[in-house]
Design a protein around this motif. Structure first.
Motif, PDB file in Angstrom:
ATOM      1  N   SER A  92       0.819  -1.196   0.000  1.00  0.00           N
ATOM      2  CA  SER A  92       0.000   0.000   0.000  1.00  0.00           C
ATOM      3  C   SER A  92       0.860   1.255   0.000  1.00  0.00           C
ATOM      4  O   SER A  92       2.071   1.194   0.191  1.00  0.00           O
ATOM      5  CB  SER A  92      -0.908   0.007   1.242  1.00  0.00           C
ATOM      6  N   VAL A  93       0.203   2.393  -0.195  1.00  0.00           N
ATOM      7  CA  VAL A  93       0.880   3.695  -0.134  1.00  0.00           C
ATOM      8  C   VAL A  93       0.051   4.604   0.774  1.00  0.00           C
ATOM      9  O   VAL A  93      -1.167   4.430   0.902  1.00  0.00           O
ATOM     10  CB  VAL A  93       1.016   4.333  -1.536  1.00  0.00           C
ATOM     11  N   PRO A  94       0.691   5.588   1.427  1.00  0.00           N
ATOM     12  CA  PRO A  94      -0.071   6.504   2.282  1.00  0.00           C
ATOM     13  C   PRO A  94      -0.970   7.415   1.451  1.00  0.00           C
ATOM     14  O   PRO A  94      -0.646   7.776   0.316  1.00  0.00           O
ATOM     15  CB  PRO A  94       1.013   7.295   3.018  1.00  0.00           C
ATOM     16  N   ILE A  95      -2.110   7.783   2.017  1.00  0.00           N
ATOM     17  CA  ILE A  95      -3.021   8.718   1.356  1.00  0.00           C
ATOM     18  C   ILE A  95      -2.477  10.123   1.540  1.00  0.00           C
ATOM     19  O   ILE A  95      -2.222  10.550   2.676  1.00  0.00           O
ATOM     20  CB  ILE A  95      -4.436   8.598   1.925  1.00  0.00           C
ATOM     21  N   PRO A  96      -2.266  10.896   0.462  1.00  0.00           N
ATOM     22  CA  PRO A  96      -1.724  12.254   0.590  1.00  0.00           C
ATOM     23  C   PRO A  96      -2.572  13.108   1.527  1.00  0.00           C
ATOM     24  O   PRO A  96      -3.798  13.146   1.422  1.00  0.00           O
ATOM     25  CB  PRO A  96      -1.773  12.789  -0.846  1.00  0.00           C
TER      26      PRO A  96
END
Length: 408
Positions: A92-96
């Protein structure tokens, strides 16, 4: 297609033994035996919020009742709490702008292989994100029925972040997601109605409410010593904000309500329980408030019960855990008049429902300040009304719904 006046309301499964909260079962067999559930979450233990707490409660209960459960979710290096059950991390990636949340970019092959090895007979998706929709597609491919649960009114968030033009797109996407499930668990009748308006068939909707641990939230936890230690007089009215400190919870309306009450001559020092990315903004709005941060267990219950009036301006709640927890703590509740609050509060008896404006909140709060007998009666009725919300019975309803899906 809205429900007409004579329509039958959506109901929770009703096969539990009346009043017992127990599940009928075969001899020597736990009621969850044979269930193999793959549950997909957007952030299973990244943030301690109502949705994640409910899912973790569910998983722990299912395992206790004999089911096998495997959870697939993004993870972080420092989770908010230990997860219930076996947790498989999904890339996953962090939500901006909201880095405490992460978003999975889909369902990697390694995760699909893990699911096949686990061999679920039911897939539960809890968020309409890329992971949830990918899990739906995969479930169809391997011939496994799908249960979705609604935890958040995502479509209500866009206006708070200047993205109102995306709301219609979000509503269409939500409609596809929930229509793509064999069963959708809604937290109350209001959310069930919203699902029907998304063209989800009523027969596919069931209720999954939320519960209270009476040892954690109780009027008995009110503590004058705790109040005095934080500078409150015994006879002082303490207004409460309780929840994650994010702008969609209505922190501006709360601050404006306190300002309005002060202009009317009420000397109030709010108690703020919770943390979140908008904490700095809230401290700027209310520099003299008491911020106690994140609390758990008895410390949380004591802080809530030691307040007097919860002011809940949020219009984005799916269930409204903070309303229920404050009610169980013997705190008078003034809440925005929205479906989630209407499902919990009998207006004028166990709480007050008002338009989500500072003036309306100030009027209702002032009435409770000036009428102590009414306030105390409301606190007693709120605590009594909360008694019907008990976790074991509510979680057993979900287990029954799973079995219904498998036998339909």
């Amino acid at each position: 297609m809205p429900i007409g006046p004579a329509a039958e309301p959506i109901r929770a499964p009703s096969r539990r033994l009346a009043g017992s909260g127990e599940l009928p079962r075969a001899a020597n067999d736990k009621p969850g035996a044979g269930l193999r559930i793959a549950l997909f979450s957007g952030n299973y233990n990244c943030v301690r919020d109502g949705a994640n707490r409910a899912l973790n409660k569910l998983v722990a209960h299912l395992i206790e009742q004999g089911a096998a459960v495997r959870v697939y979710s993004p993870t972080i290096a420092e989770p908010a709490f230990a997860p219930a059950g076996d947790l498989v991390s999904v890339r996953s990636v962090p939500i901006p702008g909201r880095s405490e949340f992460r978003i999975a970019l889909g369902l990697p092959k390694a995760v699909k292989d893990d699911i096949r090895r686990f061999g679920p007979n039911l897939i539960h998706v809890s968020a309409p994100d890329l992971l949830g929709t990918a899990a739906q597609r995969f479930a169809r491919r391997i011939g496994v029925p799908i249960v979705a649960s609604l935890h958040t009114r995502f479509e209500t968030y866009f206006d708070y972040y200047g993205l109102g033009m995306l709301r219609r797109w979000a509503e269409r996407r939500l409609s596809r997601f929930y229509r793509g499930s064999d069963c959708v668990l809604a937290p109350n009748q209001s959310c069930a109605q919203s699902l029907i308006e998304m063209d989800v068939k009523p027969g596919r909707i069931a209720l999954w409410g939320r519960g209270i641990d009476p040892s954690a939230f109780s009027p008995a936890l009110r503590n004058l010593g705790w109040r005095r230690a934080h500078g409150y007089r015994d006879d002082e009215i303490v207004p409460l904000f309780f929840g994650r400190l994010v702008i969609e919870k209505g922190i501006q309306v709360f601050a404006d309500t306190i300002g309005e009450l002060r202009e009317r001559g009420h000397d109030l020092r709010p108690l703020i329980v919770g943390i979140g990315p908008a904490e700095r903004k809230m401290r700027e709005l209310l520099p003299d408030a008491l911020f106690v941060g994140h609390l758990e267990g008895t410390a949380l219950g004591r802080a809530i019960a030691s307040a007097d009036i919860l002011i809940n301006p949020s219009i984005t709640e799916a269930f409204g855990n903070v309303n229920l927890e404050a009610m169980a703590s013997g705190v008078a509740v003034v809440s925005a008049d929205v479906g989630s609050a209407q499902a919990l509060i009998d207006h004028g008896r166990s709480g007050l429902l008002v338009a989500p404006t500072p003036a309306a909140f100030a009027d209702a709060t002032e009435m409770l300040i000036d009428a102590p007998d009414l306030r105390r009666a409301m606190q007693r009725d709120a605590a009594s009304a909360s008694a019907e919300y008990r976790w074991p019975t509510i979680l057993n309803d979900v287990l029954y719904r799973y079995r219904n899906v498998l036998t339909d």
